[in-house]
Design a protein around this motif. Structure first.
Motif, PDB file in Angstrom:
ATOM      1  N   SER A   1     116.383 -48.823  46.505  1.00  0.00           N
ATOM      2  CA  SER A   1     115.408 -49.083  45.446  1.00  0.00           C
ATOM      3  C   SER A   1     113.985 -49.051  46.000  1.00  0.00           C
ATOM      4  O   SER A   1     113.051 -48.621  45.307  1.00  0.00           O
ATOM      5  CB  SER A   1     115.695 -50.428  44.773  1.00  0.00           C
ATOM      6  OG  SER A   1     115.678 -51.485  45.716  1.00  0.00           O
ATOM      7  N   GLU A   2     113.789 -49.475  47.265  1.00  0.00           N
ATOM      8  CA  GLU A   2     112.460 -49.435  47.871  1.00  0.00           C
ATOM      9  C   GLU A   2     111.964 -47.990  47.998  1.00  0.00           C
ATOM     10  O   GLU A   2     110.789 -47.707  47.735  1.00  0.00           O
ATOM     11  CB  GLU A   2     112.474 -50.098  49.250  1.00  0.00           C
ATOM     12  CG  GLU A   2     112.671 -51.602  49.240  1.00  0.00           C
ATOM     13  CD  GLU A   2     114.131 -52.010  49.100  1.00  0.00           C
ATOM     14  OE1 GLU A   2     114.375 -53.211  48.929  1.00  0.00           O
ATOM     15  OE2 GLU A   2     115.009 -51.127  49.148  1.00  0.00           O
ATOM     16  N   GLU A   3     112.858 -47.093  48.383  1.00  0.00           N
ATOM     17  CA  GLU A   3     112.478 -45.687  48.509  1.00  0.00           C
ATOM     18  C   GLU A   3     112.164 -45.081  47.149  1.00  0.00           C
ATOM     19  O   GLU A   3     111.222 -44.286  47.012  1.00  0.00           O
ATOM     20  CB  GLU A   3     113.598 -44.909  49.200  1.00  0.00           C
ATOM     21  CG  GLU A   3     113.774 -45.271  50.662  1.00  0.00           C
ATOM     22  CD  GLU A   3     114.993 -44.624  51.292  1.00  0.00           C
ATOM     23  OE1 GLU A   3     115.172 -44.788  52.512  1.00  0.00           O
ATOM     24  OE2 GLU A   3     115.769 -43.965  50.573  1.00  0.00           O
ATOM     25  N   ALA A   4     112.947 -45.443  46.140  1.00  0.00           N
ATOM     26  CA  ALA A   4     112.696 -44.943  44.792  1.00  0.00           C
ATOM     27  C   ALA A   4     111.358 -45.453  44.264  1.00  0.00           C
ATOM     28  O   ALA A   4     110.593 -44.706  43.629  1.00  0.00           O
ATOM     29  CB  ALA A   4     113.840 -45.349  43.863  1.00  0.00           C
ATOM     30  N   GLU A   5     111.049 -46.728  44.525  1.00  0.00           N
ATOM     31  CA  GLU A   5     109.771 -47.292  44.105  1.00  0.00           C
ATOM     32  C   GLU A   5     108.610 -46.619  44.844  1.00  0.00           C
ATOM     33  O   GLU A   5     107.531 -46.386  44.267  1.00  0.00           O
ATOM     34  CB  GLU A   5     109.746 -48.802  44.376  1.00  0.00           C
ATOM     35  CG  GLU A   5     110.653 -49.628  43.482  1.00  0.00           C
ATOM     36  CD  GLU A   5     110.040 -49.909  42.117  1.00  0.00           C
ATOM     37  OE1 GLU A   5     108.995 -49.302  41.780  1.00  0.00           O
ATOM     38  OE2 GLU A   5     110.615 -50.736  41.395  1.00  0.00           O
ATOM     39  N   ASP A   6     108.809 -46.304  46.104  1.00  0.00           N
ATOM     40  CA  ASP A   6     107.782 -45.631  46.898  1.00  0.00           C
ATOM     41  C   ASP A   6     107.458 -44.274  46.281  1.00  0.00           C
ATOM     42  O   ASP A   6     106.279 -43.909  46.123  1.00  0.00           O
ATOM     43  CB  ASP A   6     108.279 -45.471  48.336  1.00  0.00           C
ATOM     44  CG  ASP A   6     107.240 -44.827  49.251  1.00  0.00           C
ATOM     45  OD1 ASP A   6     106.033 -44.989  48.983  1.00  0.00           O
ATOM     46  OD2 ASP A   6     107.638 -44.152  50.212  1.00  0.00           O
ATOM     47  N   PHE A   7     108.493 -43.519  45.924  1.00  0.00           N
ATOM     48  CA  PHE A   7     108.253 -42.223  45.291  1.00  0.00           C
ATOM     49  C   PHE A   7     107.545 -42.400  43.950  1.00  0.00           C
ATOM     50  O   PHE A   7     106.626 -41.639  43.605  1.00  0.00           O
ATOM     51  CB  PHE A   7     109.555 -41.453  45.083  1.00  0.00           C
ATOM     52  CG  PHE A   7     109.355 -40.172  44.311  1.00  0.00           C
ATOM     53  CD1 PHE A   7     108.940 -39.025  44.946  1.00  0.00           C
ATOM     54  CD2 PHE A   7     109.555 -40.141  42.936  1.00  0.00           C
ATOM     55  CE1 PHE A   7     108.714 -37.846  44.230  1.00  0.00           C
ATOM     56  CE2 PHE A   7     109.330 -38.980  42.211  1.00  0.00           C
ATOM     57  CZ  PHE A   7     108.905 -37.834  42.865  1.00  0.00           C
ATOM     58  N   HIS A   8     107.977 -43.399  43.179  1.00  0.00           N
ATOM     59  CA  HIS A   8     107.384 -43.619  41.851  1.00  0.00           C
ATOM     60  C   HIS A   8     105.877 -43.847  41.938  1.00  0.00           C
ATOM     61  O   HIS A   8     105.099 -43.245  41.181  1.00  0.00           O
ATOM     62  CB  HIS A   8     108.056 -44.818  41.181  1.00  0.00           C
ATOM     63  CG  HIS A   8     107.417 -45.236  39.896  1.00  0.00           C
ATOM     64  ND1 HIS A   8     107.367 -44.416  38.791  1.00  0.00           N
ATOM     65  CD2 HIS A   8     106.778 -46.381  39.543  1.00  0.00           C
ATOM     66  CE1 HIS A   8     106.719 -45.036  37.811  1.00  0.00           C
ATOM     67  NE2 HIS A   8     106.361 -46.220  38.245  1.00  0.00           N
ATOM     68  N   LEU A   9     105.448 -44.685  42.877  1.00  0.00           N
ATOM     69  CA  LEU A   9     104.023 -44.945  43.034  1.00  0.00           C
ATOM     70  C   LEU A   9     103.281 -43.695  43.496  1.00  0.00           C
ATOM     71  O   LEU A   9     102.157 -43.420  43.042  1.00  0.00           O
ATOM     72  CB  LEU A   9     103.803 -46.090  44.028  1.00  0.00           C
ATOM     73  CG  LEU A   9     104.171 -47.482  43.524  1.00  0.00           C
ATOM     74  CD1 LEU A   9     104.020 -48.508  44.644  1.00  0.00           C
ATOM     75  CD2 LEU A   9     103.302 -47.876  42.328  1.00  0.00           C
ATOM     76  N   SER A  10     103.891 -42.920  44.380  1.00  0.00           N
ATOM     77  CA  SER A  10     103.262 -41.673  44.841  1.00  0.00           C
ATOM     78  C   SER A  10     103.151 -40.672  43.702  1.00  0.00           C
ATOM     79  O   SER A  10     102.150 -39.941  43.587  1.00  0.00           O
ATOM     80  CB  SER A  10     104.083 -41.067  45.991  1.00  0.00           C
ATOM     81  OG  SER A  10     104.132 -41.957  47.092  1.00  0.00           O
ATOM     82  N   PHE A  11     104.159 -40.629  42.844  1.00  0.00           N
ATOM     83  CA  PHE A  11     104.153 -39.759  41.661  1.00  0.00           C
ATOM     84  C   PHE A  11     103.015 -40.151  40.716  1.00  0.00           C
ATOM     85  O   PHE A  11     102.237 -39.300  40.252  1.00  0.00           O
ATOM     86  CB  PHE A  11     105.517 -39.879  40.974  1.00  0.00           C
ATOM     87  CG  PHE A  11     105.652 -39.133  39.677  1.00  0.00           C
ATOM     88  CD1 PHE A  11     105.862 -37.759  39.666  1.00  0.00           C
ATOM     89  CD2 PHE A  11     105.598 -39.801  38.466  1.00  0.00           C
ATOM     90  CE1 PHE A  11     105.999 -37.075  38.469  1.00  0.00           C
ATOM     91  CE2 PHE A  11     105.736 -39.136  37.262  1.00  0.00           C
ATOM     92  CZ  PHE A  11     105.935 -37.759  37.263  1.00  0.00           C
ATOM     93  N   LEU A  12     102.895 -41.453  40.429  1.00  0.00           N
ATOM     94  CA  LEU A  12     101.815 -41.927  39.558  1.00  0.00           C
ATOM     95  C   LEU A  12     100.441 -41.636  40.162  1.00  0.00           C
ATOM     96  O   LEU A  12      99.518 -41.192  39.471  1.00  0.00           O
ATOM     97  CB  LEU A  12     101.958 -43.423  39.304  1.00  0.00           C
ATOM     98  CG  LEU A  12     103.106 -43.894  38.411  1.00  0.00           C
ATOM     99  CD1 LEU A  12     103.081 -45.414  38.295  1.00  0.00           C
ATOM    100  CD2 LEU A  12     103.050 -43.256  37.028  1.00  0.00           C
ATOM    101  N   ASN A  13     100.307 -41.880  41.472  1.00  0.00           N
ATOM    102  CA  ASN A  13      99.026 -41.654  42.126  1.00  0.00           C
ATOM    103  C   ASN A  13      98.634 -40.179  42.115  1.00  0.00           C
ATOM    104  O   ASN A  13      97.459 -39.830  41.943  1.00  0.00           O
ATOM    105  CB  ASN A  13      99.065 -42.165  43.566  1.00  0.00           C
ATOM    106  CG  ASN A  13      99.071 -43.673  43.648  1.00  0.00           C
ATOM    107  OD1 ASN A  13      98.658 -44.353  42.710  1.00  0.00           O
ATOM    108  ND2 ASN A  13      99.550 -44.210  44.759  1.00  0.00           N
TER     109      ASN A  13
END
Length: 437
Positions: free
Chosen positions: A148-160
């Motif tokens: 879940s940490e890796e998925a959240e990391d991608f999500h924030l990078s996607f939004l940014n």
């Protein structure tokens, strides 16, 4: 097997709180822990559990981990097992102990040192990760969706990346995302990301629309979703193509560097790269003096015991077992982990009852793929008529959702699962349909 000295309560230690490990701890907690026949301990390096097949939704923002995550500590208190936070480091078979690595806090400082735990029965269920196949640059330059940490990391990078795009976009410029691996994770993620972009447009974010995203899906074999019937694989590919995904099959990745992917014939620029190819168990498993295969999975017998070990079991993605009926390896899926947890719980319980162990037989109930709100399709195996039924649309969506509900039923029981479903139904109608943080 002769039971351990019953002057003390036997210790059953389960390492790994994924789909298989957590379901096993829950089952044994009710069967043995509640009756004080054994002490059940679950070990995991994380505080929360999230069903792994949902991680592509976390990555896109379609699902909020705060709503769906389960606290190990709270769950253990209600289900008669004990939770200890830590990462499995080493095994001493002679002393029947495992060692946990030092536990670090969120600042990287040591919170707890190495700890040694005794066991009478040990179950290893630590799962697996995607397989980089030894290709340099994958771990340094690609996102993975194994936690879940890796998925959240991608999500924030996607939004940014889209925040930057909305402020600086030039004519004909697009956000370029490459996904390596045309299995379930890669295919479902591609569709979810287009759904996320559509949601961003609905929120009125400047200059963002469906055509702002350009996804390339790279698969080394002849078609995406090779485990599904060919006509369903083709239908999924058509759906992705209609969304705007560039699907490349028979294409092997030869190199990965910062924002670039090299194949046999082409070099792709990418703002974000997701590696969703293959399965490989953690390397340290091959260093535990246990039999392992070439991808570090622990080799087990049909009773789910590690080969030549009477009181050590392995289940889920980290376990290697050849199915007696198909002569093929049991797949590394949540469906297989669920079935293994049920049989493993039965076998450990039967030791206390003096009954023979049950052999594991994998039952493939079919496969379903959710392409976000655009399409859901798959095949279901009818064991009575020995036939695959192809399903899609609304019926497929209901069945797809029921797979997660089955996991929740095992963990929470019917009454609490009902309230979880009701709460989720309400929240989906009062909260934004995309997580924006």
């Amino acid at each position: 097997m002769i039971l351990p000295d019953c002057t003390k309560c036997p210790d059953i230690v389960i390492v790994g709180g994924g789909a298989g490990g957590l379901e096993l701890a829950t089952r044994l907690g009710h069967a043995l822990g509640k009756k004080q026949l054994a002490r059940i301990t679950l070990i995991d390096p994380n505080r929360i559990h999230l069903w792994k097949p949902l991680l592509h939704e976390v990555a896109s923002g379609s699902l909020d981990t705060g709503r769906e995550a389960l606290s190990y500590r709270a769950h253990s208190a209600e289900n008669h097992y004990y939770f200890r936070m830590g990462a499995f480091q080493s095994l001493d078979k002679n002393a029947q102990t495992i060692t946990l690595a030092p536990l670090l806090d969120h600042h990287g400082k040591e919170l707890l040192g190495e700890r040694t735990l005794p066991y009478d029965f040990l179950v290893i269920a630590i799962g697996a990760r995607c397989n980089d196949f030894g290709l340099e640059g994958v771990r340094e330059n690609c996102f993975t969706l194994d936690t879940s940490e890796e998925a959240e990391d991608f999500h924030l990078s996607f939004l940014n990346r889209f925040l930057k795009y909305s402020e600086e976009a030039h004519e004909n410029e697009k956000v370029q995302i490459s996904i390596v691996g045309g299995g379930a994770t890669g295919v479902e993620l591609a569709a979810e990301l287009y759904n996320a972009v559509d949601r961003l447009e609905q929120f009125g974010i400047h200059q963002i629309h469906h055509q702002s995203l350009n996804i390339t899906l790279i698969e080394a074999t002849g078609r995406i979703l090779p485990f599904m019937p060919e006509n369903l694989s083709a239908k999924a590919e058509r759906t992705l193509t209609d969304l705007g995904v560039k699907v490349l099959t028979n294409t092997a990745v030869k190199g990965v560097s910062a924002n670039k992917i090299t194949t046999d014939n082409e070099v792709f620029d990418a703002d974000l790269i997701v590696w969703a190819a293959g399965v490989k168990a953690p390397k340290f498993l091959s260093e535990l003096d246990l039999p392992t295969n070439r991808i570090n999975q622990i080799e087990i017998t049909p009773t789910l015991q590690v080969k030549e070990e009477e009181n050590i079991y392995a289940i889920g993605d980290c376990a290697a077992l050849i199915d007696a009926v198909t002569s093929k390896p049991v797949p590394a899926t949540a469906q297989a982990a669920h079935q293994m947890a049920e049989v493993c719980a039965h076998n450990i319980e039967t030791i206390f009852n003096g009954k023979p162990l049950r052999t594991f037989q994998y039952h493939d109930h079919g496969t379903l793929i959710s392409l976000s709100r655009f399409q859901t399709l798959g095949s279901l195996l009818d064991e009575i008529f020995k036939k695959n039924w192809k399903v899609e649309g609304t019926i497929a969506q209901w069945i797809y959702a029921s797979l997660y509900r089955q996991h929740q039923l095992t963990l929470h029981g019917p009454w609490k699962t009902f309230w979880i479903m009701l709460t989720g139904f309400i929240e989906k109608r009062v909260k934004p349909k995309l997580k924006l943080y």
